[in-house]
Design a protein around this motif. Sequence first.
Motif, mmCIF file in Angstrom:
data_model
loop_
_atom_site.group_PDB
_atom_site.id
_atom_site.type_symbol
_atom_site.label_atom_id
_atom_site.label_comp_id
_atom_site.label_asym_id
_atom_site.label_seq_id
_atom_site.Cartn_x
_atom_site.Cartn_y
_atom_site.Cartn_z
ATOM 1 N N CYS A 295 7.072 -5.477 -7.425
ATOM 2 C CA CYS A 295 6.777 -4.564 -6.323
ATOM 3 C C CYS A 295 8.056 -4.262 -5.559
ATOM 4 N N CYS B 26 -0.361 -3.938 -6.032
ATOM 5 C CA CYS B 26 0.343 -5.180 -5.728
ATOM 6 C C CYS B 26 -0.606 -6.108 -4.990
ATOM 7 N N HIS C 7 -0.245 2.513 -5.916
ATOM 8 C CA HIS C 7 0.477 1.247 -5.795
ATOM 9 C C HIS C 7 -0.460 0.077 -6.052
ATOM 10 N N ARG D 55 8.148 -2.968 -2.661
ATOM 11 C CA ARG D 55 7.901 -3.078 -1.223
ATOM 12 C C ARG D 55 8.039 -4.513 -0.727
ATOM 13 N N ALA E 140 5.129 4.808 -8.007
ATOM 14 C CA ALA E 140 4.160 3.967 -7.292
ATOM 15 C C ALA E 140 4.819 2.727 -6.701
ATOM 16 N N ASP E 141 6.160 2.726 -6.577
ATOM 17 C CA ASP E 141 6.919 1.607 -6.005
ATOM 18 C C ASP E 141 6.760 0.332 -6.817
ATOM 19 N N LEU E 142 6.775 0.484 -8.142
ATOM 20 C CA LEU E 142 6.717 -0.661 -9.053
ATOM 21 C C LEU E 142 7.862 -0.531 -10.050
#
Length: 348
Positions: A144, A165, A163, A146, A124-126
């Motif tokens: 995060c 954030c 995700h 991203r 989840a881009d964490l």
Amino acid sequence: MEPFPGTQLPWRCRCLRCGQVNSPRYNDVVNKGSGPCRGVCRSQKIADRLTHDGIKAAATMEQHGWLTLEPYPGAGKPWQCRCAQCAVVKTKRLTHVRNGRGRCTHCAGNTFSAAAAATIMTAADLAPLTPYPGLQLRPWLARCLRCGHLGTPTLASVRLRGHECWACRATPFPTRPSLDEQQAVACMLTHGLAPLDPYPGRTDTPWKSQCTTCDTPSAPVPRALPGHHRGCPVCAQQDISPGEPGDLYLVLHDDLRALGWGVTQAGRRHLHPTRRAWRNLARWRFPAAQDAWAFSRYLKQQIRGNGWPPALRTHTASDPAWAQTASLDQVSGAQAVQIIEEVAGPAF
């Protein structure tokens, strides 16, 4: 013991079993079957209901798929058992199992190893900054991948919504009125609120909760919650903008033997005024106050997880300065600095 006052009014009587004087209502005793005695007899009735034979209790656990590993401790006490299906060892309570809340979370796929949990977060881009806290509904400090900002999402919320954030996108509470309890609790924790009552079943119903930052109780309507850390009225009054630069600070009070922490911005109200006997210990600056809030929640989670209660006692229980303290007799300033420096780097 007195003339009949009416069916809905208390009637002073003496119990013929224990001799205790009570004031039951005629309607409650006759029509509702609540029992005439609310003292010794009621307590004995409850105790008899909770007292079970060890063999019968073990048989009940086995019927629900749990093999006991130790003697029966009591209906409401933790009981170490092994799942008959997957052989995982868990701590269960007879009352929970008997009421249908004793299913095996491992068999249901709700228990994750540290490696599996980290994989879900990474997908989840964490990027987790601390070890897996062990529970899906416990905040997990992560960065995060991203935008680089920090947050404390729960594994359950990440599994539910992907995700998580605050800087990448707004995180309003789901507008769907039908969420299961685990999903709803995860969303409340994402907004900095820990539920105090069971899930009412709808997101448009007030839900009694407590702020995870300042411990202030409130009853917000979940679907009306705005951005992160704005569900609590006390934290909202601190007038701290999440997107502007902010500082996480540690202070000491020598007279009270207290450690305090909090988040502040230039020109904003300080929870622990340094001009009033508080002295600065350390400070970390972040490009956004929300990042500082994430570390503040992480520090509080570590301190309270070790069983260290607040040090200050004020006349108002909702004082956020009281909630963000710990006794120096239990945790030193150096320990608190080390907890933050391990994930945030040295103070300035």
